[in-house]
Structure formats: C-alpha cells, structure tokens
Design an enzyme around this catalytic site. Structure first.
Site, short mmCIF file in Angstrom:
data_model
loop_
_atom_site.label_atom_id
_atom_site.label_comp_id
_atom_site.label_asym_id
_atom_site.label_seq_id
_atom_site.Cartn_x
_atom_site.Cartn_y
_atom_site.Cartn_z
N CYS A 100 1.00 -1.11 0.01
CA CYS A 100 0.05 0.07 0.17
C CYS A 100 0.93 1.28 -0.09
CB CYS A 100 -0.84 -0.12 1.24
SG CYS A 100 -1.65 1.56 1.55
N CYS A 104 -3.67 7.33 -1.74
CA CYS A 104 -5.17 7.53 -2.54
C CYS A 104 -6.10 8.07 -1.76
CB CYS A 104 -5.41 5.97 -2.95
SG CYS A 104 -4.24 5.07 -3.37
N THR A 191 -4.54 5.05 7.13
CA THR A 191 -3.48 4.83 6.24
C THR A 191 -2.44 5.70 5.94
OG1 THR A 191 -5.01 3.01 5.17
CG2 THR A 191 -3.01 3.47 3.90
N GLU A 256 -0.50 1.65 9.16
CA GLU A 256 -1.77 2.10 9.70
C GLU A 256 -1.77 2.77 10.97
OE1 GLU A 256 -4.61 1.85 7.89
OE2 GLU A 256 -3.33 0.65 6.22
N HIS A 291 -13.13 5.16 -3.29
CA HIS A 291 -12.13 4.28 -2.50
C HIS A 291 -12.31 3.06 -3.00
CE1 HIS A 291 -8.47 4.49 -0.26
NE2 HIS A 291 -9.09 3.54 0.61
N TYR A 295 -9.44 0.55 -5.28
CA TYR A 295 -9.02 -1.03 -4.71
C TYR A 295 -8.80 -1.80 -6.22
CZ TYR A 295 -9.22 -0.36 0.33
OH TYR A 295 -8.90 0.15 1.52
N CYS A 298 -4.93 -0.62 -7.02
CA CYS A 298 -3.81 -0.84 -6.14
C CYS A 298 -3.77 -2.40 -5.86
CB CYS A 298 -3.71 -0.10 -4.69
SG CYS A 298 -4.96 -0.87 -3.64
N GLU A 446 -7.16 -5.17 4.47
CA GLU A 446 -7.68 -4.15 4.12
C GLU A 446 -8.64 -4.41 2.85
OE1 GLU A 446 -4.53 -1.07 3.46
OE2 GLU A 446 -6.40 0.41 3.10
#
Ligand code: SF4
Ligand code: FE
Length: 480
Positions: A100, A104, A191, A256, A291, A295, A298, A446
């Site tokens: 990650c 974003c 994050t 995180e 979001h 995903y 990413c 996640e």
C-alpha cells in the site's frame, strides 16, 4: 512551485517531526522509525514517478486551480479519462512497491469533499466550497500528502452516535468558539497517517436530524495541537528492524495509525461541513465509491507482484511446466484482471458532478470492491499452494551465515538449477509477506474492510441494482 521529488518529500515529512506511540514508547520523529520508514519510501515513490519520463503522464495532471501540472494523487478528476488513469496509476504503484502506497485516501477524500461542499453551498447557502478550493489549491501547489480520515470507532454498533454511552465514539464538535470549532473523537485505520502533511476528516456515516454535531468535515495538519497518533502493529512487523530479507518486502511497506482528536481547534477556513446532516451521506457515499474504485487499481498492482512471485517460486521449485501449476497461475491472472476490469469499468462509466469533477459509477465501484473482498484471498491461497509449505517454515536468513546451519540450509533448500538457495528464500519471503506477514494487512485485511466491509457494498449493490426494473422487463417480455 515544482512538484516535489521523493527525496524532498521525505525531508518534508522528517521536518514535521511527528510524535507517535509505538510499541510502548512515545517516539518523536516517529516517521523516521525503522518500523515506519518502509511506508514512507512507498509514498516517496509516488513523488519520484511524477518526474520519471515513462510514468510522468500517468502520475501528473493539469489543474485549473494552480494553472499547472500537479501530482495525480492531488488531482480533482476532470474526465472519465482521468478516472481511468487514476486506476492505471494505482496499479503501476502497487506493482512497483508490492504494498500500500497510502496516498490514495487523500485524493479520494479531496474529490468527495469538493463535490459535497458545492452541493451543500447550493442548497444551504453555506460558504464551504470556496474555502475548500483555497485549501486544496495549497495541497496541489505544495504537493502535499493528505490522509483522508473517515472511520470512527463507533462503540456500540447498535446505537446511533447521540445514543452512545460515550458520545466521543463518533468524532464530533464539542465547542464553538469565535473563529472556529473544537472537535473530539478518533479515527481508526488511518493509512499512512505519519507520512501525511494534512488530515482531511469526513463523517463516518450518514447523519440524521439531531446529529448535527457529528456531521463535520474539516482539515488539520498532522502535527496539530491535541492530536495523538498511535501506531498500528502488523504481523511480523519487527522483522523490519532486522534489516534482512526476512522482512519479505525489503524496501517498501504500509502503515496504519489510530489518531485521537483530543479537543483539537479547527479554524473556520478549514471547516467544510458543520451540522448540515443531509450532506454527510452524500460525502460518505462519494468517498466510499472513489475508494472502492481505488482498490481495483492498487490491489491488482500488488496482485501482479504476487502472481510474479508465485510463478517464479514454481520455476525455482522446478514445477513451472506442471499443468495444475499453470492452471493455478492462470486462475490468479483471471481473478486479478477481473478486479482491474471492474475498476476500469466504473471509471469509464463515470459522470460529472454538479461541482465539475468526475464521480465513478456507484454500482460498478461497489462491484469492484465486493470482488476485492474475495479474490485476493483466493489468490493468496493459490500462491501459497504453488509456493509450498516452506512459506511458513523456512529458517531465518541469519542462519545462512552460521558455519553449521548455513551449508545445510543451502544444500537442503536448494532450488532448481540456475537459482541460488538464497534467491529462492527471498521469493518465498515475499509471498509470506503479502499473504500472512506485514503486507497482508493491506492485501487481505484492508481488501476486506477498507472503504467499508463487504456488507456495505452489498447494501449499495442491492440499492443500485435496479431489481424492480428488471422485474418489469420480465413482465413485459412474457406478457404479464
Ligand atoms: Fe491506496 Fe490501496 Fe493503500 Fe488504499 S490500500 S491507500 S487504495 S494503495
Ligand atoms: Fe484504504
């Protein structure tokens, strides 16, 4: 102001000198800890890629706010092409870092607040949108990393915010002063918080009449007075302290943080929603959709790394031509490209908001994320299947230097001809990292809960799925 390089970014983060609780200690300059540095490197890459000739087009965009090029991670999407490029950029970053890269959430929050403040001003005559434009122009001009903060602790999930025994379970306004507001609460699962310059806070869910104090959106710097950062643990995280290939991903990682807002003052010019409950739902839905689209980019980038590692492990095990191994790799590719296809599709079917930026197709963004709650788990299963049990039982890299154990490990963990034992161990450690180690926080946990758990997507899919219309089609077709 020119876009920052990775090195300039790392220096800017070091200068913030953020304090965080880490493993039982209060650490000044926490972003420089060996536990956090891999995650800072992953963010730094998003700065360097904006300068690299082969990725510049993907990582930059032209902004009417600054009148120049901005990093796409701060861009307000102006077309469906922008939305597609966002997904391509995320896949590229995931493929280069295998983790990650954290940036974003700020982009997704910025686009959501941009649209929601415009709608609120139109309906209520508030002045949030102009404030937000001023704020975001600075974010773009100074090329800042922003933590988009949504998830509240929520306490007793069966109770609304105002009915909680502790009303701070949902972040809220606890004071109104001349020139600003005072907020209290916490945001979980943040994050890349220690790698961010700014925090852009949004409500965690749609608020109702009587819940005005919880319908709040604002921005503060990550070093604002009253903020308490508590660093999150990850499986096998202390391997990062060993500085060996046992970390699995030797360069990059995620991060995180739990961040507490202990009566933080927010000046008026940084407040973007303050009691207008009817716009909290819109803001949450926009952010969640952006979001969920993210995903599809990413996770497929990290998936590319996992597929490559599984294929290489198969080669090193001497089984790359076994038909069942080929089929498992094909299945992994199929799953990965399905997630990517959904991310691209919800981008292509995007539409302009009244504010002028582009939103993704809500139904397809939710389908994207629903697949992401499943497919990485199956891909992890297949990667472990292909790699073999050594993923979980391998000796430490330090034992390779031992006079007795070293030669024995090299002999008995030998790979197929052409590969050194150590190379095989490195690939297996990477698979371990992504599927059960520190990288699994982003790749699996996640994927399940980020941007909302599976049930949140199913609610949206049910709402947007057009079931009544489909029934009408059938009635018409068969003459009922
Ligand atoms: Fe970006 Fe993915 Fe990390 Fe979320 S999990 S911040 S979308 S890289
Ligand atoms: Fe996320």
């Amino acid at each position: 102001m020119p876009l920052m390089t990775g090195r300039q970014y790392l220096e800017s983060i070091r200068n913030l000198d953020l304090c965080a609780h880490m493993m039982g200690r209060s650490v000044m300059g926490a972003s420089q800890s060996p536990l956090a540095l891999p995650s800072a490197r992953a963010v730094a890459l998003t700065y360097d890629l904006a300068h690299a000739p082969e990725t510049r087009d993907l990582l930059t965009a032209s902004s009417p706010l600054t009148g120049g090029a901005v990093n796409r991670f701060t861009h307000l999407h102006r077309s469906t092409d922008d939305l597609v490029k966002k997904v391509l950029m995320q896949r590229a970053c995931g493929g280069l870092t295998g983790c990650c890269f954290q940036r974003c959430v700020g982009m997704d929050a910025g686009n959501a607040v941009f649209a929601a403040t415009y709608a609120c001003d139109k309906a209520r005559g508030t002045g949030y949108h102009g404030r937000f434009l001023d704020y975001w122009t600075r974010v773009q001009a100074e090329d800042l990393t922003v933590d988009g903060a949504m998830t509240d602790p929520k306490g007793d999930r069966g109770k609304r915010p105002k009915d909680q025994p502790d009303p701070d379970q949902y972040l809220r306004v606890v004071g109104r002063k001349p020139g600003g507001i005072v907020v209290r609460g916490a945001k979980l699962h943040q994050t890349g918080m220690l790698n961010a310059h700014e925090i852009l806070v949004m409500p965690t869910m749609s608020m109702r009449q009587g819940e005005e104090d919880w319908a709040v959106s604002f921005a503060v710097p990550t070093n604002a007075e009253g903020l308490v950062h508590i660093f999150g643990r990850q499986s096998s995280d202390t391997r990062k302290l060993e500085l060996s290939f046992d970390a699995g991903n030797p360069v990059y990682g995620g991060q995180e943080v739990m961040t507490v807002f202990d009566d933080v003052f927010v000046p008026d010019e940084r407040v973007f929603l303050n009691g207008e409950v009817e716009f909290s739902g819109m803001l949450v839905e926009l952010f969640a959709s952006y979001h969920r689209q993210s995903y599809g980019g990413c996770k497929t980038g990290v998936g590319d790394v996992l597929i490559g590692a599984a294929a290489l492990a198969a080669r090193m095990n001497g089984v790359e031509n076994a038909s069942h191994v080929k089929d498992k790799l094909t299945e992994m590719i199929h799953l990965n490209e399905t997630m990517f296809a959904c991310g691209v599709a919800c981008s292509h079917l995007g539409r302009p908001t009244a504010a002028g930026n582009y939103a993704v197709d809500t139904l397809l963004a939710n389908v994207t994320k629903q697949n992401v709650t499943r497919f990485p788990f199956e891909m992890a299963r297949l990667a472990i299947d292909i790699a073999g049990g050594l993923v979980g039982t391998m000796p430490s890299s330090a034992d390779l230097s031992d006079d007795e154990a070293g030669p024995l490990i090299r002999k008995y963990l030998a790979a197929a001809p052409g590969f050194a034992t150590e190379e095989r161990m490195k690939v297996l450690r990477l698979i371990e990292n992504i599927t059960t180690g520190a990288g699994a926080v982003a790749y699996l946990v996640e994927s399940m809960h980020g941007a909302g758990p599976p049930q949140a997507q199913r609610i949206m899919i049910a709402r947007q799925g057009g079931l009544a219309e489909k029934i009408e089609r059938v009635k018409k077709l068969v003459g009922i």
